[in-house]
Design a protein around this motif. Structure first.
Motif, PDB file in Angstrom:
ATOM      1  N   ALA A   1       0.936  -1.252   0.320  1.00 19.54           N
ATOM      2  CA  ALA A   1      -0.429   0.167  -0.140  1.00 19.54           C
ATOM      3  C   ALA A   1       0.669   1.322   0.443  1.00 19.54           C
ATOM      4  O   ALA A   1       2.108   1.341   0.671  1.00 19.54           O
ATOM      5  N   PRO A   2       0.820   2.515  -0.503  1.00 18.97           N
ATOM      6  CA  PRO A   2       1.577   3.369  -0.753  1.00 18.97           C
ATOM      7  C   PRO A   2       1.434   3.934   0.750  1.00 18.97           C
ATOM      8  O   PRO A   2       0.940   4.039   1.620  1.00 18.97           O
ATOM      9  N   PRO A   3       2.340   4.485   1.011  1.00 15.61           N
ATOM     10  CA  PRO A   3       2.903   4.995   2.050  1.00 15.61           C
ATOM     11  C   PRO A   3       1.818   6.387   2.800  1.00 15.61           C
ATOM     12  O   PRO A   3       1.219   7.305   1.870  1.00 15.61           O
ATOM     13  N   GLN A   4       1.383   6.350   4.018  1.00 17.12           N
ATOM     14  CA  GLN A   4       0.340   6.704   4.639  1.00 17.12           C
ATOM     15  C   GLN A   4       0.747   8.382   5.606  1.00 17.12           C
ATOM     16  O   GLN A   4       1.627   7.790   6.439  1.00 17.12           O
ATOM     17  N   GLN A   5       0.048   9.759   5.221  1.00 17.41           N
ATOM     18  CA  GLN A   5       1.368  10.725   5.799  1.00 17.41           C
ATOM     19  C   GLN A   5       0.565  10.138   6.913  1.00 17.41           C
ATOM     20  O   GLN A   5      -1.516  10.192   7.370  1.00 17.41           O
ATOM     21  N   PRO A   6       1.377  10.684   7.733  1.00 17.70           N
ATOM     22  CA  PRO A   6       0.445  10.827   9.845  1.00 17.70           C
ATOM     23  C   PRO A   6      -0.832  11.993  10.016  1.00 17.70           C
ATOM     24  O   PRO A   6      -0.701  12.703   9.094  1.00 17.70           O
ATOM     25  N   VAL A   7      -1.414  11.460  10.748  1.00 14.87           N
ATOM     26  CA  VAL A   7      -2.888  12.844  10.759  1.00 14.87           C
ATOM     27  C   VAL A   7      -1.999  13.744  11.723  1.00 14.87           C
ATOM     28  O   VAL A   7      -1.188  13.844  13.048  1.00 14.87           O
TER      29      VAL A   7
END
Length: 80
Positions: A54-60
């Protein structure tokens, strides 16, 4: 001088400097036989097929929110 080659045992001709069969010099000791080179088996490289990720997700980002405010929001939304 011997009548036979010290290296291969073939009959030598009078006055010859090299054996007609193996090419060894007549007046020298027999040539040492070398062991055949050892071949190292090597496995072929594995093809590079990485598993899909999965593509990296940005931290909230919480910005300027305080911990108490975040906990209050979670309780309101039923996440606690």
């Amino acid at each position: 001088m011997s009548n036979f080659c010290n290296n291969c045992g073939a009959e030598l001709f009078e006055g010859g400097t090299f054996c007609m069969k193996c090419g060894a010099p007549v007046n020298q000791a027999p040539m040492p036989q070398q062991a055949p080179p050892v071949q190292q088996t090597q496995q072929p490289p594995m093809p590079f097929n990485p598993a899909p990720q999965a593509p990296p997700q940005q931290p909230v980002s919480t910005g300027n929110m305080t911990k108490d405010f975040i906990e209050k929001r979670k309780r309101e939304r039923g996440q606690y």
